[in-house]
Design a protein around this motif. Structure first.
Motif, PDB file in Angstrom:
ATOM      1  N   LEU A  84      51.186  57.444 -38.223  1.00  0.00           N
ATOM      2  CA  LEU A  84      50.383  56.913 -37.124  1.00  0.00           C
ATOM      3  C   LEU A  84      49.679  58.024 -36.365  1.00  0.00           C
ATOM      4  O   LEU A  84      48.533  57.867 -35.937  1.00  0.00           O
ATOM      5  N   GLY A  85      50.346  59.166 -36.193  1.00  0.00           N
ATOM      6  CA  GLY A  85      49.705  60.311 -35.543  1.00  0.00           C
ATOM      7  C   GLY A  85      48.546  60.842 -36.349  1.00  0.00           C
ATOM      8  O   GLY A  85      47.511  61.236 -35.801  1.00  0.00           O
ATOM      9  N   TRP A  86      48.699  60.849 -37.670  1.00  0.00           N
ATOM     10  CA  TRP A  86      47.615  61.297 -38.526  1.00  0.00           C
ATOM     11  C   TRP A  86      46.427  60.343 -38.432  1.00  0.00           C
ATOM     12  O   TRP A  86      45.280  60.767 -38.359  1.00  0.00           O
ATOM     13  N   ARG A  87      46.713  59.031 -38.418  1.00  0.00           N
ATOM     14  CA  ARG A  87      45.637  58.039 -38.310  1.00  0.00           C
ATOM     15  C   ARG A  87      44.958  58.096 -36.945  1.00  0.00           C
ATOM     16  O   ARG A  87      43.770  57.810 -36.831  1.00  0.00           O
ATOM     17  N   ALA A  88      45.721  58.455 -35.915  1.00  0.00           N
ATOM     18  CA  ALA A  88      45.137  58.532 -34.569  1.00  0.00           C
ATOM     19  C   ALA A  88      44.109  59.644 -34.476  1.00  0.00           C
ATOM     20  O   ALA A  88      43.159  59.551 -33.704  1.00  0.00           O
ATOM     21  N   SER A  89      44.274  60.690 -35.259  1.00  0.00           N
ATOM     22  CA  SER A  89      43.337  61.821 -35.182  1.00  0.00           C
ATOM     23  C   SER A  89      42.111  61.623 -36.057  1.00  0.00           C
ATOM     24  O   SER A  89      41.204  62.439 -36.027  1.00  0.00           O
ATOM     25  N   HIS A  90      42.067  60.546 -36.848  1.00  0.00           N
ATOM     26  CA  HIS A  90      40.920  60.267 -37.701  1.00  0.00           C
ATOM     27  C   HIS A  90      40.185  59.044 -37.166  1.00  0.00           C
ATOM     28  O   HIS A  90      40.719  57.931 -37.225  1.00  0.00           O
ATOM     29  N   PRO A  91      38.974  59.218 -36.666  1.00  0.00           N
ATOM     30  CA  PRO A  91      38.249  58.069 -36.111  1.00  0.00           C
ATOM     31  C   PRO A  91      37.804  57.098 -37.205  1.00  0.00           C
ATOM     32  O   PRO A  91      37.775  57.423 -38.383  1.00  0.00           O
ATOM     33  N   LEU A  92      37.466  55.897 -36.759  1.00  0.00           N
ATOM     34  CA  LEU A  92      36.957  54.889 -37.683  1.00  0.00           C
ATOM     35  C   LEU A  92      35.613  55.321 -38.252  1.00  0.00           C
ATOM     36  O   LEU A  92      34.835  55.982 -37.572  1.00  0.00           O
ATOM     37  N   PRO A  93      35.315  54.929 -39.480  1.00  0.00           N
ATOM     38  CA  PRO A  93      33.968  55.164 -39.999  1.00  0.00           C
ATOM     39  C   PRO A  93      32.943  54.407 -39.153  1.00  0.00           C
ATOM     40  O   PRO A  93      33.257  53.376 -38.546  1.00  0.00           O
ATOM     41  N   LEU A  94      31.726  54.912 -39.106  1.00  0.00           N
ATOM     42  CA  LEU A  94      30.709  54.288 -38.255  1.00  0.00           C
ATOM     43  C   LEU A  94      30.421  52.848 -38.642  1.00  0.00           C
ATOM     44  O   LEU A  94      30.097  52.025 -37.778  1.00  0.00           O
ATOM     45  N   SER A  95      30.571  52.513 -39.916  1.00  0.00           N
ATOM     46  CA  SER A  95      30.331  51.131 -40.332  1.00  0.00           C
ATOM     47  C   SER A  95      31.359  50.180 -39.719  1.00  0.00           C
ATOM     48  O   SER A  95      31.047  49.032 -39.408  1.00  0.00           O
ATOM     49  N   LEU A  96      32.581  50.656 -39.543  1.00  0.00           N
ATOM     50  CA  LEU A  96      33.617  49.813 -38.947  1.00  0.00           C
ATOM     51  C   LEU A  96      33.626  49.870 -37.421  1.00  0.00           C
ATOM     52  O   LEU A  96      34.210  49.013 -36.771  1.00  0.00           O
ATOM     53  N   PHE A  97      32.986  50.879 -36.854  1.00  0.00           N
ATOM     54  CA  PHE A  97      33.017  51.047 -35.404  1.00  0.00           C
ATOM     55  C   PHE A  97      32.339  49.871 -34.705  1.00  0.00           C
ATOM     56  O   PHE A  97      32.866  49.320 -33.739  1.00  0.00           O
ATOM     57  N   ASP A  98      31.159  49.477 -35.193  1.00  0.00           N
ATOM     58  CA  ASP A  98      30.455  48.334 -34.615  1.00  0.00           C
ATOM     59  C   ASP A  98      31.275  47.056 -34.762  1.00  0.00           C
ATOM     60  O   ASP A  98      31.397  46.268 -33.826  1.00  0.00           O
ATOM     61  N   TRP A  99      31.825  46.853 -35.956  1.00  0.00           N
ATOM     62  CA  TRP A  99      32.642  45.675 -36.201  1.00  0.00           C
ATOM     63  C   TRP A  99      33.861  45.670 -35.289  1.00  0.00           C
ATOM     64  O   TRP A  99      34.255  44.633 -34.769  1.00  0.00           O
ATOM     65  N   GLY A 100      34.449  46.829 -35.062  1.00  0.00           N
ATOM     66  CA  GLY A 100      35.604  46.941 -34.177  1.00  0.00           C
ATOM     67  C   GLY A 100      35.261  46.586 -32.745  1.00  0.00           C
ATOM     68  O   GLY A 100      36.041  45.928 -32.045  1.00  0.00           O
ATOM     69  N   ASN A 101      34.093  47.028 -32.283  1.00  0.00           N
ATOM     70  CA  ASN A 101      33.659  46.680 -30.926  1.00  0.00           C
ATOM     71  C   ASN A 101      33.430  45.184 -30.782  1.00  0.00           C
ATOM     72  O   ASN A 101      33.795  44.580 -29.768  1.00  0.00           O
ATOM     73  N   GLN A 102      32.846  44.560 -31.806  1.00  0.00           N
ATOM     74  CA  GLN A 102      32.636  43.111 -31.758  1.00  0.00           C
ATOM     75  C   GLN A 102      33.975  42.371 -31.760  1.00  0.00           C
ATOM     76  O   GLN A 102      34.153  41.397 -31.030  1.00  0.00           O
ATOM     77  N   LEU A 103      34.899  42.844 -32.567  1.00  0.00           N
ATOM     78  CA  LEU A 103      36.213  42.221 -32.629  1.00  0.00           C
ATOM     79  C   LEU A 103      36.957  42.378 -31.306  1.00  0.00           C
ATOM     80  O   LEU A 103      37.605  41.441 -30.829  1.00  0.00           O
ATOM     81  N   THR A 104      36.837  43.542 -30.696  1.00  0.00           N
ATOM     82  CA  THR A 104      37.490  43.782 -29.408  1.00  0.00           C
ATOM     83  C   THR A 104      36.945  42.842 -28.348  1.00  0.00           C
ATOM     84  O   THR A 104      37.717  42.255 -27.565  1.00  0.00           O
ATOM     85  N   SER A 105      35.633  42.682 -28.296  1.00  0.00           N
ATOM     86  CA  SER A 105      35.074  41.773 -27.302  1.00  0.00           C
ATOM     87  C   SER A 105      35.475  40.330 -27.573  1.00  0.00           C
ATOM     88  O   SER A 105      35.768  39.575 -26.636  1.00  0.00           O
ATOM     89  N   ALA A 106      35.536  39.929 -28.843  1.00  0.00           N
ATOM     90  CA  ALA A 106      35.963  38.565 -29.162  1.00  0.00           C
ATOM     91  C   ALA A 106      37.412  38.346 -28.784  1.00  0.00           C
ATOM     92  O   ALA A 106      37.781  37.289 -28.242  1.00  0.00           O
ATOM     93  N   LEU A 107      38.292  39.336 -29.045  1.00  0.00           N
ATOM     94  CA  LEU A 107      39.700  39.200 -28.688  1.00  0.00           C
ATOM     95  C   LEU A 107      39.886  39.210 -27.173  1.00  0.00           C
ATOM     96  O   LEU A 107      40.772  38.524 -26.653  1.00  0.00           O
ATOM     97  N   THR A 108      39.058  39.970 -26.468  1.00  0.00           N
ATOM     98  CA  THR A 108      39.147  39.999 -25.014  1.00  0.00           C
ATOM     99  C   THR A 108      38.780  38.646 -24.441  1.00  0.00           C
ATOM    100  O   THR A 108      39.412  38.178 -23.483  1.00  0.00           O
TER     101      THR A 108
END
Length: 111
Positions: A84-108
């Protein structure tokens, strides 16, 4: 990278990861966080039971094997935190970043 820092990053990442079951289809973090949380509770107890039962059944001649088993079971939650620490230091690829923001707003919006 510093091992202690990596473990701390894994602990923080585990606490901040949203535990939404639907994310388990897209990200392995959900399953790793659940397994690591369970391992932090269960593995020390299981390690003591395995080591003590091995010493009880086979005697003190098997102390090295009992210690090896104890260390193996203790290392399982540490391995989860390291991953988990290793994954925390690696950001999401840019293609998933937009999708992640949309998912976060939908979950919120859903609460």
């Amino acid at each position: 990278m510093n091992l202690v820092k990596l473990l701390g990053d894994g602990q923080r990442y585990m606490k901040t990861w949203p535990m939404v079951r639907q994310l388990g289809f897209y990200f392995p973090e959900y399953r790793v966080v659940k397994a690591t949380q369970l391992a932090i509770i269960a593995m020390p107890v299981l390690a003591l039971v395995v080591a003590s039962s091995q010493l009880y059944v086979f005697g003190w001649d098997y102390l090295p094997q009992a210690l090896t088993m104890l260390l193996f079971f203790i290392s399982l939650p540490v391995q989860g935190l390291l991953w988990l620490g290793w994954r925390a230091s690696h950001p999401l690829p840019l293609s998933l970043f937009d999708w992640g923001n949309q998912l976060t707003s939908a979950l919120t919006k859903m609460g």
